[in-house]
Design a protein around this motif. Sequence first.
Motif, mmCIF file in Angstrom:
data_model
loop_
_atom_site.group_PDB
_atom_site.id
_atom_site.type_symbol
_atom_site.label_atom_id
_atom_site.label_comp_id
_atom_site.label_asym_id
_atom_site.label_seq_id
_atom_site.Cartn_x
_atom_site.Cartn_y
_atom_site.Cartn_z
ATOM 1 N N VAL A 126 14.306 -12.441 4.149
ATOM 2 C CA VAL A 126 12.988 -12.331 3.530
ATOM 3 C C VAL A 126 13.171 -12.456 2.022
ATOM 4 O O VAL A 126 13.934 -11.697 1.421
ATOM 5 N N VAL A 127 12.471 -13.420 1.441
ATOM 6 C CA VAL A 127 12.435 -13.587 -0.006
ATOM 7 C C VAL A 127 11.000 -13.269 -0.407
ATOM 8 O O VAL A 127 10.070 -13.902 0.081
ATOM 9 N N ALA A 128 10.836 -12.259 -1.251
ATOM 10 C CA ALA A 128 9.487 -11.786 -1.576
ATOM 11 C C ALA A 128 9.240 -11.808 -3.072
ATOM 12 O O ALA A 128 10.122 -11.456 -3.868
ATOM 13 N N ALA A 129 8.034 -12.200 -3.440
ATOM 14 C CA ALA A 129 7.599 -12.123 -4.828
ATOM 15 C C ALA A 129 7.472 -10.659 -5.231
ATOM 16 O O ALA A 129 7.303 -9.774 -4.391
ATOM 17 N N ARG A 130 7.538 -10.398 -6.502
ATOM 18 C CA ARG A 130 7.461 -9.012 -6.986
ATOM 19 C C ARG A 130 6.170 -8.309 -6.566
ATOM 20 O O ARG A 130 6.159 -7.115 -6.354
ATOM 21 N N ASN A 131 5.081 -9.054 -6.450
ATOM 22 C CA ASN A 131 3.798 -8.430 -6.089
ATOM 23 C C ASN A 131 3.603 -8.318 -4.570
ATOM 24 O O ASN A 131 2.585 -7.807 -4.126
ATOM 25 N N ALA A 132 4.567 -8.756 -3.790
ATOM 26 C CA ALA A 132 4.448 -8.680 -2.333
ATOM 27 C C ALA A 132 4.587 -7.234 -1.869
ATOM 28 O O ALA A 132 5.209 -6.405 -2.538
ATOM 29 N N LYS A 133 3.974 -6.965 -0.731
ATOM 30 C CA LYS A 133 4.173 -5.661 -0.110
ATOM 31 C C LYS A 133 4.180 -5.847 1.395
ATOM 32 O O LYS A 133 3.608 -6.796 1.925
ATOM 33 N N LEU A 134 4.859 -4.928 2.059
ATOM 34 C CA LEU A 134 4.948 -4.907 3.512
ATOM 35 C C LEU A 134 4.327 -3.615 4.010
ATOM 36 O O LEU A 134 4.619 -2.542 3.461
ATOM 37 N N ALA A 135 3.494 -3.710 5.021
ATOM 38 C CA ALA A 135 2.900 -2.499 5.598
ATOM 39 C C ALA A 135 2.463 -2.786 7.017
ATOM 40 O O ALA A 135 2.038 -3.893 7.337
ATOM 41 N N ASP A 136 2.596 -1.781 7.857
ATOM 42 C CA ASP A 136 2.002 -1.844 9.185
ATOM 43 C C ASP A 136 0.974 -0.731 9.246
ATOM 44 O O ASP A 136 1.316 0.440 9.362
ATOM 45 N N THR A 137 -0.263 -1.104 9.118
ATOM 46 C CA THR A 137 -1.348 -0.132 8.975
ATOM 47 C C THR A 137 -2.110 0.120 10.271
ATOM 48 O O THR A 137 -3.215 0.663 10.245
ATOM 49 N N HIS A 138 -1.517 -0.238 11.403
ATOM 50 C CA HIS A 138 -2.188 0.006 12.680
ATOM 51 C C HIS A 138 -2.641 1.456 12.818
ATOM 52 O O HIS A 138 -3.732 1.735 13.312
ATOM 53 N N VAL A 139 -1.789 2.375 12.386
ATOM 54 C CA VAL A 139 -2.087 3.798 12.537
ATOM 55 C C VAL A 139 -3.385 4.187 11.825
ATOM 56 O O VAL A 139 -4.092 5.089 12.258
ATOM 57 N N LYS A 140 -3.725 3.489 10.762
ATOM 58 C CA LYS A 140 -4.922 3.827 9.997
ATOM 59 C C LYS A 140 -6.217 3.476 10.726
ATOM 60 O O LYS A 140 -7.286 3.916 10.321
ATOM 61 N N VAL A 141 -6.103 2.669 11.785
ATOM 62 C CA VAL A 141 -7.275 2.375 12.619
ATOM 63 C C VAL A 141 -7.087 2.926 14.031
ATOM 64 O O VAL A 141 -7.743 2.487 14.976
ATOM 65 N N GLY A 142 -6.175 3.880 14.178
ATOM 66 C CA GLY A 142 -5.991 4.563 15.450
ATOM 67 C C GLY A 142 -5.169 3.811 16.478
ATOM 68 O O GLY A 142 -5.269 4.080 17.680
ATOM 69 N N LEU A 143 -4.341 2.873 16.031
ATOM 70 C CA LEU A 143 -3.505 2.092 16.937
ATOM 71 C C LEU A 143 -2.032 2.322 16.623
ATOM 72 O O LEU A 143 -1.686 2.757 15.534
#
Length: 182
Positions: A126-143
């Motif tokens: 994975v090559v990411a720009a400085r402003n990139a972010k990774l998140a798995d936000t399933h939990v925030k919608v109850g999944l």
Amino acid sequence: MSTSLETLSVASGSDGVCEISLARPKLLNRFDNQAQFELAGVLEDLAKDEGVRAVVLGSTGKAFSAGGDFDLMQAAHDDADARRETVDAGLRLVRSFIDLPQPIIAAVQGPAIGLGATVALMCDVVVAARNAKLADTHVKVGLVAGDGGCLVWPQAAGMLRARRHLLTGDALDAATAYQLGM
């Protein structure tokens, strides 16, 4: 190679490098069944192509991928046939990454959320720009983390860090992800 692509663009160079781009910037490159099937199909075709030495997966627009399609998630919740199709699309996508013999590099230029993060983390590099972010936000919608997230995050971040991020939905910025070896 898959002929009619609506969610991706694919370009192969004479150098043996194939570039795939998620190409729905107005939808923040979200994944629905069509996008999953198209990406899986392209990867399956590339796996058989001895002329391809490496694959680069990027995207267009300001987000790498905003993740899944909420309407699709609701339809899968409400209807068994839609759920089966969605599960099949997710399984096929994960298998296509696992079965790809060529190295695949994710070029992440912006947020990679939910399935977008999973897709990036399924890549070999994975090559990411400085402003990139990774998140798995399933939990925030109850999944729970779906479509491979619960498998990919522990491999990439380690079990304890993966639990923290999958159970809170907290994002990792590119610098922190790099420090963690992701």
